[in-house]
Design a protein around this motif. Structure first.
Motif, PDB file in Angstrom:
ATOM      1  N   PRO A  13      34.924   0.543  80.631  1.00 22.43           N
ATOM      2  CA  PRO A  13      34.534  -0.709  79.985  1.00 22.43           C
ATOM      3  C   PRO A  13      35.465  -1.895  80.186  1.00 22.43           C
ATOM      4  O   PRO A  13      35.115  -3.016  79.837  1.00 22.43           O
ATOM      5  N   LEU A 100      29.382  -1.031  84.543  1.00 25.68           N
ATOM      6  CA  LEU A 100      30.344  -1.130  83.436  1.00 25.68           C
ATOM      7  C   LEU A 100      30.209   0.092  82.521  1.00 25.68           C
ATOM      8  O   LEU A 100      29.095   0.513  82.207  1.00 25.68           O
ATOM      9  N   GLY A 101      31.345   0.651  82.112  1.00 29.30           N
ATOM     10  CA  GLY A 101      31.297   1.808  81.207  1.00 29.30           C
ATOM     11  C   GLY A 101      30.804   3.037  81.940  1.00 29.30           C
ATOM     12  O   GLY A 101      31.248   3.340  83.050  1.00 29.30           O
ATOM     13  N   ASP A 102      29.873   3.734  81.331  1.00 25.84           N
ATOM     14  CA  ASP A 102      29.255   4.892  81.975  1.00 25.84           C
ATOM     15  C   ASP A 102      28.000   4.441  82.710  1.00 25.84           C
ATOM     16  O   ASP A 102      27.283   3.533  82.255  1.00 25.84           O
ATOM     17  N   THR A 132      32.739   5.332  78.229  1.00 25.17           N
ATOM     18  CA  THR A 132      31.799   4.372  77.629  1.00 25.17           C
ATOM     19  C   THR A 132      32.567   3.330  76.807  1.00 25.17           C
ATOM     20  O   THR A 132      33.703   3.566  76.378  1.00 25.17           O
ATOM     21  N   ALA A 133      31.888   2.222  76.540  1.00 21.33           N
ATOM     22  CA  ALA A 133      32.498   1.174  75.711  1.00 21.33           C
ATOM     23  C   ALA A 133      32.763   1.707  74.308  1.00 21.33           C
ATOM     24  O   ALA A 133      33.766   1.353  73.682  1.00 21.33           O
ATOM     25  N   MET A 177      25.573  -1.276  69.705  1.00 19.41           N
ATOM     26  CA  MET A 177      25.961  -1.962  70.940  1.00 19.41           C
ATOM     27  C   MET A 177      25.215  -3.293  71.048  1.00 19.41           C
ATOM     28  O   MET A 177      24.283  -3.549  70.295  1.00 19.41           O
ATOM     29  N   LYS A 178      25.644  -4.110  72.000  1.00 22.38           N
ATOM     30  CA  LYS A 178      24.995  -5.408  72.275  1.00 22.38           C
ATOM     31  C   LYS A 178      24.921  -6.266  71.008  1.00 22.38           C
ATOM     32  O   LYS A 178      23.891  -6.879  70.710  1.00 22.38           O
ATOM     33  N   ALA A 203      35.546  -6.325  70.555  1.00 26.57           N
ATOM     34  CA  ALA A 203      34.929  -7.157  71.596  1.00 26.57           C
ATOM     35  C   ALA A 203      35.837  -7.155  72.814  1.00 26.57           C
ATOM     36  O   ALA A 203      37.061  -7.125  72.697  1.00 26.57           O
ATOM     37  N   LEU A 207      39.764  -5.939  78.135  1.00 27.17           N
ATOM     38  CA  LEU A 207      39.590  -7.120  78.994  1.00 27.17           C
ATOM     39  C   LEU A 207      40.349  -8.303  78.396  1.00 27.17           C
ATOM     40  O   LEU A 207      40.658  -8.297  77.199  1.00 27.17           O
ATOM     41  N   LEU A 229      29.768  -8.590  75.016  1.00 31.71           N
ATOM     42  CA  LEU A 229      30.575  -7.367  75.155  1.00 31.71           C
ATOM     43  C   LEU A 229      31.238  -7.042  73.825  1.00 31.71           C
ATOM     44  O   LEU A 229      32.454  -7.138  73.661  1.00 31.71           O
TER      45      LEU A 229
HETATM   46  C1  LIG Z   1      24.454  -3.028  79.196  1.00 29.34           C
HETATM   47  S1  LIG Z   1      25.416  -2.218  77.993  1.00 29.34           S
HETATM   48  C2  LIG Z   1      26.488  -1.276  79.011  1.00 29.34           C
HETATM   49  C3  LIG Z   1      27.023  -0.050  78.340  1.00 29.34           C
HETATM   50  C4  LIG Z   1      27.953   0.733  79.236  1.00 29.34           C
HETATM   51  N1  LIG Z   1      27.211   1.315  80.338  1.00 29.34           N
HETATM   52  C5  LIG Z   1      28.741   1.808  78.494  1.00 29.34           C
HETATM   53  O1  LIG Z   1      28.781   2.956  78.962  1.00 29.34           O
HETATM   54  O2  LIG Z   1      29.339   1.498  77.491  1.00 29.34           O
HETATM   55  C6  LIG Z   1      26.425  -3.517  77.461  1.00 29.34           C
HETATM   56  C7  LIG Z   1      26.986  -3.262  76.080  1.00 29.34           C
HETATM   57  O3  LIG Z   1      28.071  -2.344  76.184  1.00 29.34           O
HETATM   58  C8  LIG Z   1      29.083  -2.691  75.279  1.00 29.34           C
HETATM   59  N2  LIG Z   1      30.293  -3.001  76.058  1.00 29.34           N
HETATM   60  C9  LIG Z   1      30.467  -2.874  77.373  1.00 29.34           C
HETATM   61  N3  LIG Z   1      31.726  -3.167  77.733  1.00 29.34           N
HETATM   62  C10 LIG Z   1      32.365  -3.504  76.596  1.00 29.34           C
HETATM   63  C11 LIG Z   1      33.691  -3.896  76.305  1.00 29.34           C
HETATM   64  N4  LIG Z   1      34.626  -3.998  77.266  1.00 29.34           N
HETATM   65  N5  LIG Z   1      34.010  -4.148  75.015  1.00 29.34           N
HETATM   66  C12 LIG Z   1      33.095  -4.021  74.026  1.00 29.34           C
HETATM   67  N6  LIG Z   1      31.818  -3.645  74.252  1.00 29.34           N
HETATM   68  C13 LIG Z   1      31.461  -3.394  75.518  1.00 29.34           C
HETATM   69  C14 LIG Z   1      28.582  -3.904  74.498  1.00 29.34           C
HETATM   70  O4  LIG Z   1      27.960  -3.445  73.312  1.00 29.34           O
HETATM   71  C15 LIG Z   1      27.582  -4.482  75.458  1.00 29.34           C
HETATM   72  O5  LIG Z   1      26.630  -5.268  74.784  1.00 29.34           O
END
Ligand SMILES: C[S@@+](CC[C@H](N)C(=O)[O-])C[C@H]1O[C@@H](n2cnc3c(N)ncnc32)[C@H](O)[C@@H]1O
Length: 248
Positions: A13, A100-102, A132-133, A177-178, A203, A207, A229
């Motif tokens: 993430p 991003l993330g998984d 994951t995030a 999330m989101k 948040a 990063l 995010l």
């Molecule tokens: C499209 S989804 C992607 C999820 C991602 N594939 C994962 O495994 O976490 C996007 C959401 O992931 C979360 N997210 C992803 N990166 C993040 C970060 N660095 N910090 C906080 N939330 C994050 C947020 O809730 C964001 O709205």
């Protein structure tokens, strides 16, 4: 000619140290790197994370996925991206897609993979999982996600707010999330349920601009700044009927 392999890479993430050894190895060998962008001007966060691990001669393929609810436009974008990947594979070269993330949690990769497999069901695919995030948010706040027999529900904050309230009704840990601009409404709901002290917010985990908030009352009035995010973990602490809490 043998077709190349398509790698879907979860890069984690945020912090470039939250990437797997396998992802780093694939990135160091794969020349073609597809980079998702959510708009023409939005820098790819996944690319920022992976940048230091790419081959010096890496060829970047920027793929735009506009944030739209129009299903036809979405599908056309996924198809176009899949066709681009397939052309590379047909030249006998490998291609990877950064996510991003998984790779398989709320990711564009899911749709792209589906379209690619529709073009050629025999395509070689390797999905490399990522942190994951919500795992990162849990780690940054030392907030557990799932203890004993506790239920864990992952919910995207969407226009259908009832998904969130139903998850809270069920109890256990709720990962929201989101969050973004829905933050204020979410805080209202938590306050009404007396759950403000059982929630943590993160948040931009790992990063620039990272924000960790264990007192979510401090987030009042900040919905516009919360950003896409962002994530909440809530301990809704209502065991399911018939399930006894099992604490080691
Ligand atoms: C499209 S989804 C992607 C999820 C991602 N594939 C994962 O495994 O976490 C996007 C959401 O992931 C979360 N997210 C992803 N990166 C993040 C970060 N660095 N910090 C906080 N939330 C994050 C947020 O809730 C964001 O709205």
């Amino acid at each position: 000619m043998t077709r190349g392999t398509f790698f879907g890479i979860g890069v984690g993430p945020g912090d470039p140290e939250w990437i797997t050894v396998k992802a780093v190895r694939v990135l160091s060998t794969c020349r073609h790197v597809c980079v998702p962008k959510s708009g023409e001007t939005t820098d790819s966060v996944a690319l920022q994370i992976a940048q230091g691990y790419l081959r010096p001669d890496a060829v970047l393929h920027e793929q735009s996925f506009p944030m739209t609810a129009d299903p036809d436009l979405l599908r056309e974008n996924w198809r176009q991206a899949a066709r681009e990947v397939y052309e590379i594979l047909c030249r006998g070269e490998d291609c990877c897609f950064l996510t991003l993330g998984d790779a398989l949690l709320y990711s564009t990769y899911i749709y792209l993979l589906r379209e690619l497999q529709a073009i050629d069901p025999a395509v070689q695919v390797v999905t490399v999982p990522g942190i994951t995030a919500f795992s990162a948010a849990a780690a940054l706040t030392n907030c557990p996600v799932g203890e004993g027999k506790q239920l864990v529900t992952i919910v995207p904050a969407s226009d259908d707010f009832s998904q969130f309230t139903q998850a809270l009704d069920r109890g256990g840990a709720v990962v929201l999330m989101k969050v973004g601009r829905r933050l204020e409404k979410v805080l209202d709901e938590l306050e009404a349920r007396g759950l403000l002290d059982q929630a943590v917010f993160v948040a931009r985990a790992g990063l620039p601009g990272q924000r960790i908030e264990t007192d979510v009352r401090q987030l009042r009035g900040l919905a516009e700044q919360a950003g896409y995010l962002s994530i909440l973990i809530i301990q809704a602490n209502r065991p399911l009927p018939g399930i006894k809490e099992d604490r080691p």
